[in-house]
Write a protein that holds these residues in place. Structure first.
Motif, mmCIF file in Angstrom:
data_model
loop_
_atom_site.group_PDB
_atom_site.id
_atom_site.type_symbol
_atom_site.label_atom_id
_atom_site.label_comp_id
_atom_site.label_asym_id
_atom_site.label_seq_id
_atom_site.Cartn_x
_atom_site.Cartn_y
_atom_site.Cartn_z
ATOM 1 N N HIS A 1 1.017 -1.247 -0.047
ATOM 2 C CA HIS A 1 0.013 -0.011 -0.008
ATOM 3 C C HIS A 1 0.915 1.160 -0.039
ATOM 4 O O HIS A 1 0.356 2.331 -0.346
ATOM 5 C CB HIS A 1 -1.035 -0.021 0.995
ATOM 6 C CG HIS A 1 -1.900 -0.991 1.080
ATOM 7 N ND1 HIS A 1 -3.154 -0.933 0.113
ATOM 8 C CD2 HIS A 1 -2.095 -2.219 1.858
ATOM 9 C CE1 HIS A 1 -3.746 -2.033 0.221
ATOM 10 N NE2 HIS A 1 -3.250 -2.632 1.198
ATOM 11 N N LEU A 2 2.261 0.896 0.466
ATOM 12 C CA LEU A 2 2.939 2.326 0.468
ATOM 13 C C LEU A 2 3.952 2.413 -1.025
ATOM 14 O O LEU A 2 4.245 3.358 -1.169
ATOM 15 C CB LEU A 2 4.157 2.083 1.528
ATOM 16 C CG LEU A 2 3.435 2.008 2.951
ATOM 17 C CD1 LEU A 2 4.353 1.563 3.855
ATOM 18 C CD2 LEU A 2 2.743 3.298 3.297
ATOM 19 N N PHE A 3 3.980 1.433 -1.822
ATOM 20 C CA PHE A 3 4.869 1.402 -2.845
ATOM 21 C C PHE A 3 4.139 0.800 -3.960
ATOM 22 O O PHE A 3 3.080 0.067 -3.966
ATOM 23 C CB PHE A 3 6.097 0.675 -2.661
ATOM 24 C CG PHE A 3 7.053 0.983 -1.540
ATOM 25 C CD1 PHE A 3 7.827 2.021 -1.759
ATOM 26 C CD2 PHE A 3 6.759 0.274 -0.297
ATOM 27 C CE1 PHE A 3 8.540 2.558 -0.672
ATOM 28 C CE2 PHE A 3 7.453 0.990 1.026
ATOM 29 C CZ PHE A 3 8.565 1.870 0.421
ATOM 30 N N ASP A 4 4.455 1.572 -5.362
ATOM 31 C CA ASP A 4 4.021 0.952 -6.512
ATOM 32 C C ASP A 4 4.270 -0.725 -6.746
ATOM 33 O O ASP A 4 3.167 -1.249 -7.304
ATOM 34 C CB ASP A 4 4.350 1.662 -7.745
ATOM 35 C CG ASP A 4 4.075 3.184 -7.586
ATOM 36 O OD1 ASP A 4 2.934 3.336 -7.174
ATOM 37 O OD2 ASP A 4 5.309 4.022 -8.032
ATOM 38 N N HIS A 5 5.430 -1.006 -6.370
ATOM 39 C CA HIS A 5 5.708 -2.557 -6.518
ATOM 40 C C HIS A 5 6.523 -2.940 -5.307
ATOM 41 O O HIS A 5 7.379 -2.264 -5.129
ATOM 42 C CB HIS A 5 6.310 -2.656 -7.639
ATOM 43 C CG HIS A 5 6.664 -4.195 -8.035
ATOM 44 N ND1 HIS A 5 7.717 -4.833 -7.643
ATOM 45 C CD2 HIS A 5 5.804 -5.132 -8.525
ATOM 46 C CE1 HIS A 5 7.582 -6.197 -8.134
ATOM 47 N NE2 HIS A 5 6.349 -6.261 -8.531
ATOM 48 N N VAL A 6 6.184 -4.083 -4.884
ATOM 49 C CA VAL A 6 7.027 -4.856 -3.710
ATOM 50 C C VAL A 6 7.497 -6.151 -4.018
ATOM 51 O O VAL A 6 6.681 -6.926 -4.780
ATOM 52 C CB VAL A 6 6.330 -5.118 -2.504
ATOM 53 C CG1 VAL A 6 7.008 -5.800 -1.404
ATOM 54 C CG2 VAL A 6 5.885 -3.586 -1.778
#
Length: 144
Positions: free
Chosen positions: A30-35
Motif C-alpha cells: 500500500h506504500l509502494f507501486d511495487h514490492v
C-alpha cells in the motif's frame, strides 16, 4: 514530469513465510507501486529448502489480488539487487528491540550503499511469531 514508480524489496529467508511476513508485505504494497519479496540466502541460517523452492512456495501464498507484489529468489547482496532493479527502498519488519538494533545496523550499511531502509514494526498480535518458531509447529496461513 513523469511518474517514477516507487519500488521496494522485502528481503528474507522466509523459512517459512509467517503471518507476520505477510502482514509486512500487505502494508508495504500500500506504500509502494511495487514490492518484491526477495527470497535470499543468509549464511547464518540453514533453510529447510533451496531458495528457488522457497520462492515458488511463497509466490503461491501471495493472495491473487496483490497484483503489485512479486517473489524472486536472489543470491547476493540485497543492495546489489536494488541497484540492478531500480528499487530505492528495503522494507524490514521489526518485532522487538533486538530486531531493531540488528536492522538499524544493516540500514546504516545499506544507506551508505545508496539504499534507504524502512522499518515497519510488527503488529502486537504477530510480534511473537518467528520463522524459527514456526518451523517447530503448525503453520497458520494469514487471512486478509
Amino acid at each position: 514530469m513523469p511518474h517514477t514508480p516507487a519500488r521496494a524489496v522485502y528481503p528474507g529467508t522466509f523459512d517459512p513465510l509467517t503471518p507476520g511476513h505477510l502482514d509486512i508485505v500487505d502494508r508495504a504494497r500500500h506504500l509502494f507501486d511495487h514490492v518484491t519479496v526477495l527470497v535470499a540466502v543468509n549464511a547464518g541460517k540453514q533453510p529447510s529448502q533451496p531458495t528457488a523452492t522457497r520462492a515458488t512456495r511463497i509466490a503461491q501464498q501471495i493472495p491473487a489480488g496483490w497484483t503489485n507484489v512479486s517473489v524472486t529468489a536472489w543470491h547476493g547482496l540485497t543492495a546489489d539487487y536494488c541497484h540492478r532493479h531500480a528499487c530505492r527502498v528495503i522494507v524490514r519488519g521489526v518485532r522487538n528491540t533486538t530486531d531493531y538494533q540488528h536492522e538499524h545496523d544493516l540500514a546504516t550499511t545499506n544507506e551508505a550503499l545508496g539504499i534507504t531502509t524502512l522499518l515497519l514494526p510488527a503488529r502486537p498480535q504477530l510480534a511473537a511469531t518467528s520463522s524459527t518458531a514456526a518451523r517447530g509447529g503448525p503453520f497458520i496461513r494469514f487471512i486478509h
